[in-house]
Scaffold this motif. Structure first.
Motif, PDB file in Angstrom:
ATOM      1  N   GLN A   4       0.786  -1.208  -0.155  1.00 47.02           N
ATOM      2  CA  GLN A   4      -0.533  -0.115  -0.067  1.00 47.02           C
ATOM      3  C   GLN A   4       1.066   1.000   0.228  1.00 47.02           C
ATOM      4  O   GLN A   4       1.994   1.545   0.284  1.00 47.02           O
ATOM      5  N   ILE A   5       0.802   2.136  -1.270  1.00 44.35           N
ATOM      6  CA  ILE A   5       1.332   3.540  -0.558  1.00 44.35           C
ATOM      7  C   ILE A   5       1.073   4.410  -0.165  1.00 44.35           C
ATOM      8  O   ILE A   5       1.584   5.937   0.517  1.00 44.35           O
ATOM      9  N   ASP A   6      -0.697   4.290   0.198  1.00 44.40           N
ATOM     10  CA  ASP A   6      -1.542   6.127   1.290  1.00 44.40           C
ATOM     11  C   ASP A   6      -0.259   5.608   2.643  1.00 44.40           C
ATOM     12  O   ASP A   6       0.366   4.410   3.164  1.00 44.40           O
ATOM     13  N   GLY A   7      -0.392   6.188   2.649  1.00 46.78           N
ATOM     14  CA  GLY A   7       0.728   7.175   4.222  1.00 46.78           C
ATOM     15  C   GLY A   7       2.049   7.118   3.995  1.00 46.78           C
ATOM     16  O   GLY A   7       2.871   7.284   4.456  1.00 46.78           O
ATOM     17  N   TYR A   8       2.719   6.488   2.516  1.00 45.10           N
ATOM     18  CA  TYR A   8       3.959   6.623   2.344  1.00 45.10           C
ATOM     19  C   TYR A   8       5.176   7.428   1.894  1.00 45.10           C
ATOM     20  O   TYR A   8       4.730   8.644   1.527  1.00 45.10           O
ATOM     21  N   SER A   9       5.861   8.023   2.369  1.00 46.98           N
ATOM     22  CA  SER A   9       7.273   9.062   2.217  1.00 46.98           C
ATOM     23  C   SER A   9       8.506   8.985   2.318  1.00 46.98           C
ATOM     24  O   SER A   9       9.135   7.867   2.716  1.00 46.98           O
ATOM     25  N   LEU A  10       9.061   9.817   1.467  1.00 39.66           N
ATOM     26  CA  LEU A  10      10.914   9.459   1.052  1.00 39.66           C
ATOM     27  C   LEU A  10      11.194   9.017   2.493  1.00 39.66           C
ATOM     28  O   LEU A  10      12.627   8.530   1.901  1.00 39.66           O
ATOM     29  N   GLU A  11      11.097   9.478   4.100  1.00 33.62           N
ATOM     30  CA  GLU A  11      11.559   9.000   4.523  1.00 33.62           C
ATOM     31  C   GLU A  11      11.394   7.490   4.684  1.00 33.62           C
ATOM     32  O   GLU A  11      12.552   6.953   5.547  1.00 33.62           O
TER      33      GLU A  11
END
Length: 274
Positions: A4-11
């Protein structure tokens, strides 16, 4: 694999295991190696944008580069890279490239970046390369990748998701319509990702529960990295944009880009859901 990509970030890229995971992708590695061998000339100065653990910088040196500047945002990743890449011809710069001044490094002959992300543009590669191109690339310098094309197709998948977007493997038999090019970006001239486009698909079998997306990156004149369902799977797999079950002979959908947590994401909205 369903991610799931929701909530993903570069961190997320602080995680060394994530860097090590993509280094296991031999299709990715082979493509970038071939492109660097084709593009880099003896004595070239190369900028590796999004240095990671230094794999592309090492390939650039093997291809004849005289110096490589590696820009990396995460302190722990650059420290690990220094342990792995000990060649004095590699010079490390910590920080976001967009926040570094023009005189942070000398003009370069080649910019290489594997900050492709979801759908090829997810990690904002177009913006970061544009900034680096304007500040450091010499006239007639080269960029890897040179172009990125985005594709979309309606699908019916046996297992769907309630998330708005998921990275997963899309099998060719899931496609229920002909793929269409959604967008094309030229990294020598484009400055940002702005997509707001309507696409209409004629469906085979009339059942649909999502759209699948993927990208092709032209790394050099003779090397293309293709992440379509018809090619061997890579670390990028494909993107799935679930829409719920529908039965139609054709479907029109709007695709719009938006930025969240530093990423470029896509919102796929069929007319029937507006």
């Amino acid at each position: 694999m369903w991610k799931q990509i929701d909530g993903y970030s570069l961190e997320k890229w602080k995680d060394i295991k994530l860097h090590e995971w993509i280094l296991q992708d031999q299709i990715r590695n082979t493509a970038f190696k071939a492109a660097l061998e084709e593009v880099v000339q003896n004595s070239d100065v190369v900028l590796d944008l999004g240095f990671g653990l230094g794999y592309l910088s090492s390939l650039a040196l093997e291809s004849g580069a005289s110096r490589v500047y590696g820009i990396e945002y995460h302190q722990n990743i650059i420290e690990e890279a220094k342990r792995r890449v000990t060649n004095a011809k590699v010079r490390f710069l910590l920080g976001k490239s967009t926040e570094l001044s023009t005189n942070s490094l000398e003009p370069v002959d080649v910019i290489v970046s594997e900050t492709l992300g979801f759908m090829g543009v997810g990690e904002n590669i177009v913006k970061y390369v544009a900034d680096a191109r304007k500040k450091w690339l010499k006239d007639y310098g080269k960029i890897i990748p040179a172009e990125i094309e985005l594709y979309l197709s309606p699908v019916f998948v046996p297992k769907s998701s309630s998330a708005s977007q998921v990275m997963c493997e899309i099998k060719p038999e899931y496609l229920v319509g002909e793929p269409q090019m959604l967008a094309k970006f030229d990294l020598y001239s484009d400055d940002e990702v702005l997509i707001d486009k309507d696409l209409t698909f004629r469906l085979r079998g009339a059942k649909i529960n999502g759209f699948a997306g993927w990208f092709k990156a032209k790394l050099s004149e003779n090397v293309t990295l293709d992440t379509s369902p018809f090619k061997p799977q890579t670390c990028w797999h494909q993107m799935l944009y679930p829409i719920g079950n529908m039965q139609e002979e054709s479907v029109k959908t709007n695709v719009a880009s938006y930025e969240k947590n530093g990423l470029i994401l896509l919102r796929v909205t069929p007319d029937s859901l507006k």
